[in-house]
Design a protein around this motif. Structure first.
Motif, PDB file in Angstrom:
ATOM      1  N   LEU A   6      -4.373 -17.215 -11.610  1.00  0.00           N
ATOM      2  CA  LEU A   6      -3.733 -17.109 -10.314  1.00  0.00           C
ATOM      3  C   LEU A   6      -3.271 -15.677 -10.065  1.00  0.00           C
ATOM      4  O   LEU A   6      -2.680 -15.050 -10.946  1.00  0.00           O
ATOM      5  CB  LEU A   6      -2.524 -18.050 -10.273  1.00  0.00           C
ATOM      6  N   THR A   7      -3.554 -15.155  -8.879  1.00  0.00           N
ATOM      7  CA  THR A   7      -3.032 -13.858  -8.469  1.00  0.00           C
ATOM      8  C   THR A   7      -2.391 -14.001  -7.088  1.00  0.00           C
ATOM      9  O   THR A   7      -2.862 -14.770  -6.252  1.00  0.00           O
ATOM     10  CB  THR A   7      -4.119 -12.763  -8.414  1.00  0.00           C
ATOM     11  N   VAL A   8      -1.323 -13.253  -6.884  1.00  0.00           N
ATOM     12  CA  VAL A   8      -0.595 -13.284  -5.617  1.00  0.00           C
ATOM     13  C   VAL A   8      -0.456 -11.848  -5.133  1.00  0.00           C
ATOM     14  O   VAL A   8      -0.013 -10.971  -5.868  1.00  0.00           O
ATOM     15  CB  VAL A   8       0.802 -13.922  -5.794  1.00  0.00           C
ATOM     16  N   SER A   9      -0.851 -11.629  -3.880  1.00  0.00           N
ATOM     17  CA  SER A   9      -0.719 -10.320  -3.259  1.00  0.00           C
ATOM     18  C   SER A   9      -0.206 -10.532  -1.838  1.00  0.00           C
ATOM     19  O   SER A   9      -0.964 -10.973  -0.966  1.00  0.00           O
ATOM     20  CB  SER A   9      -2.061  -9.596  -3.245  1.00  0.00           C
ATOM     21  N   GLY A  10       1.069 -10.268  -1.641  1.00  0.00           N
ATOM     22  CA  GLY A  10       1.673 -10.546  -0.338  1.00  0.00           C
ATOM     23  C   GLY A  10       1.651 -12.038  -0.080  1.00  0.00           C
ATOM     24  O   GLY A  10       2.188 -12.812  -0.867  1.00  0.00           O
ATOM     25  N   GLN A  11       1.013 -12.433   1.010  1.00  0.00           N
ATOM     26  CA  GLN A  11       0.901 -13.854   1.341  1.00  0.00           C
ATOM     27  C   GLN A  11      -0.491 -14.401   1.060  1.00  0.00           C
ATOM     28  O   GLN A  11      -0.850 -15.461   1.562  1.00  0.00           O
ATOM     29  CB  GLN A  11       1.258 -14.087   2.801  1.00  0.00           C
ATOM     30  N   ILE A  12      -1.249 -13.713   0.238  1.00  0.00           N
ATOM     31  CA  ILE A  12      -2.567 -14.202  -0.172  1.00  0.00           C
ATOM     32  C   ILE A  12      -2.468 -14.643  -1.633  1.00  0.00           C
ATOM     33  O   ILE A  12      -2.074 -13.867  -2.497  1.00  0.00           O
ATOM     34  CB  ILE A  12      -3.653 -13.131  -0.013  1.00  0.00           C
ATOM     35  N   VAL A  13      -2.824 -15.903  -1.870  1.00  0.00           N
ATOM     36  CA  VAL A  13      -2.824 -16.452  -3.217  1.00  0.00           C
ATOM     37  C   VAL A  13      -4.269 -16.781  -3.563  1.00  0.00           C
ATOM     38  O   VAL A  13      -4.967 -17.446  -2.783  1.00  0.00           O
ATOM     39  CB  VAL A  13      -1.935 -17.716  -3.314  1.00  0.00           C
ATOM     40  N   GLN A  14      -4.722 -16.298  -4.724  1.00  0.00           N
ATOM     41  CA  GLN A  14      -6.093 -16.540  -5.154  1.00  0.00           C
ATOM     42  C   GLN A  14      -6.092 -17.268  -6.490  1.00  0.00           C
ATOM     43  O   GLN A  14      -5.355 -16.886  -7.408  1.00  0.00           O
ATOM     44  CB  GLN A  14      -6.860 -15.232  -5.279  1.00  0.00           C
ATOM     45  N   LEU A  15      -6.924 -18.291  -6.575  1.00  0.00           N
ATOM     46  CA  LEU A  15      -7.084 -19.074  -7.788  1.00  0.00           C
ATOM     47  C   LEU A  15      -8.537 -18.979  -8.233  1.00  0.00           C
ATOM     48  O   LEU A  15      -9.434 -19.471  -7.561  1.00  0.00           O
ATOM     49  CB  LEU A  15      -6.687 -20.531  -7.548  1.00  0.00           C
ATOM     50  N   ASN A  28      -2.031 -16.496   4.390  1.00  0.00           N
ATOM     51  CA  ASN A  28      -0.716 -16.763   4.977  1.00  0.00           C
ATOM     52  C   ASN A  28      -0.020 -17.896   4.234  1.00  0.00           C
ATOM     53  O   ASN A  28       0.440 -18.867   4.829  1.00  0.00           O
ATOM     54  CB  ASN A  28      -0.824 -17.058   6.476  1.00  0.00           C
ATOM     55  N   CYS A  29       0.038 -17.742   2.941  1.00  0.00           N
ATOM     56  CA  CYS A  29       0.642 -18.748   2.077  1.00  0.00           C
ATOM     57  C   CYS A  29       2.165 -18.682   2.197  1.00  0.00           C
ATOM     58  O   CYS A  29       2.760 -17.615   2.060  1.00  0.00           O
ATOM     59  CB  CYS A  29       0.213 -18.513   0.630  1.00  0.00           C
ATOM     60  N   HIS A  30       2.757 -19.812   2.453  1.00  0.00           N
ATOM     61  CA  HIS A  30       4.212 -19.924   2.565  1.00  0.00           C
ATOM     62  C   HIS A  30       4.834 -20.143   1.185  1.00  0.00           C
ATOM     63  O   HIS A  30       5.795 -19.488   0.815  1.00  0.00           O
ATOM     64  CB  HIS A  30       4.568 -21.057   3.512  1.00  0.00           C
ATOM     65  N   LYS A  31       4.281 -21.078   0.412  1.00  0.00           N
ATOM     66  CA  LYS A  31       4.804 -21.354  -0.928  1.00  0.00           C
ATOM     67  C   LYS A  31       3.711 -21.971  -1.780  1.00  0.00           C
ATOM     68  O   LYS A  31       2.711 -22.479  -1.274  1.00  0.00           O
ATOM     69  CB  LYS A  31       6.022 -22.258  -0.875  1.00  0.00           C
ATOM     70  N   TYR A  32       3.928 -21.902  -3.118  1.00  0.00           N
ATOM     71  CA  TYR A  32       2.965 -22.484  -4.038  1.00  0.00           C
ATOM     72  C   TYR A  32       3.666 -22.952  -5.302  1.00  0.00           C
ATOM     73  O   TYR A  32       4.782 -22.545  -5.625  1.00  0.00           O
ATOM     74  CB  TYR A  32       1.844 -21.501  -4.373  1.00  0.00           C
ATOM     75  N   SER A  33       2.962 -23.815  -6.018  1.00  0.00           N
ATOM     76  CA  SER A  33       3.398 -24.335  -7.310  1.00  0.00           C
ATOM     77  C   SER A  33       2.178 -24.350  -8.222  1.00  0.00           C
ATOM     78  O   SER A  33       1.096 -24.772  -7.804  1.00  0.00           O
ATOM     79  CB  SER A  33       3.959 -25.753  -7.130  1.00  0.00           C
ATOM     80  N   PHE A  34       2.350 -23.867  -9.453  1.00  0.00           N
ATOM     81  CA  PHE A  34       1.250 -23.842 -10.421  1.00  0.00           C
ATOM     82  C   PHE A  34       1.844 -24.316 -11.738  1.00  0.00           C
ATOM     83  O   PHE A  34       2.542 -23.568 -12.419  1.00  0.00           O
ATOM     84  CB  PHE A  34       0.704 -22.419 -10.526  1.00  0.00           C
TER      85      PHE A  34
END
Length: 136
Positions: free
Chosen positions: A21-30, A54-60
């Motif tokens: 998982l990588t997060v850059s600003g509001q872009i989340v990539q899996l 435009n990801c608001h929130k995530y859980s991994f």
């Protein structure tokens, strides 16, 4: 429980998807390995990247299939079958795991969607505006 399965001609490797998982600003990539056993268009070692915009929130989390079938998830298999990528048609403001990473306030929340992807040893959920997949 209402949902829509989103991965009809692909899925993660059932044995060792090795998600990253990588997060850059509001872009989340899996990023993960694809299932070459079930889908002939892939070869062993092929990867894909799911990108959520435009990801608001995530859980991994480390919830795996064994934990899921032993009742450690808020859903049961008869409500939401394990092992696929879905859009959940629920109220994500109420129906989301505790301890989520919040990236941005939910401005324009009518455009946000709730996604969940069950991998062998991990479960990924997010609320985002859109998603796409790129095979690598």
């Amino acid at each position: 429980m209402r949902y829509q399965q989103l991965n009809h001609n692909w899925n993660a490797d059932p044995n060792a998807p090795s998600p990253h998982l990588t997060v850059s600003g509001q872009i989340v990539q899996l990023e993960f390995y694809l299932n070459a056993f079930q889908f002939e268009q892939f070869q062993e070692g092929d990867k894909a990247c799911l990108a959520f915009r435009n990801c608001h929130k995530y859980s991994f989390t480390s919830l795996n299939d064994e934990g899921y079938y032993n009742g450690q998830h808020r859903y049961k298999n008869h409500q939401l079958p394990w092992g696929y990528f879905y859009e959940l048609l629920t109220d994500w403001e109420v129906d989301f795991p505790q301890g989520a990473f919040i990236l941005e306030r939910a401005a324009g929340s009518t455009q946000l969607h709730h996604f969940i992807f069950f991998l062998r040893d991990m479960t990924f959920e997010c609320v985002a505006e859109s998603w796409n997949i790129q095979c690598m």
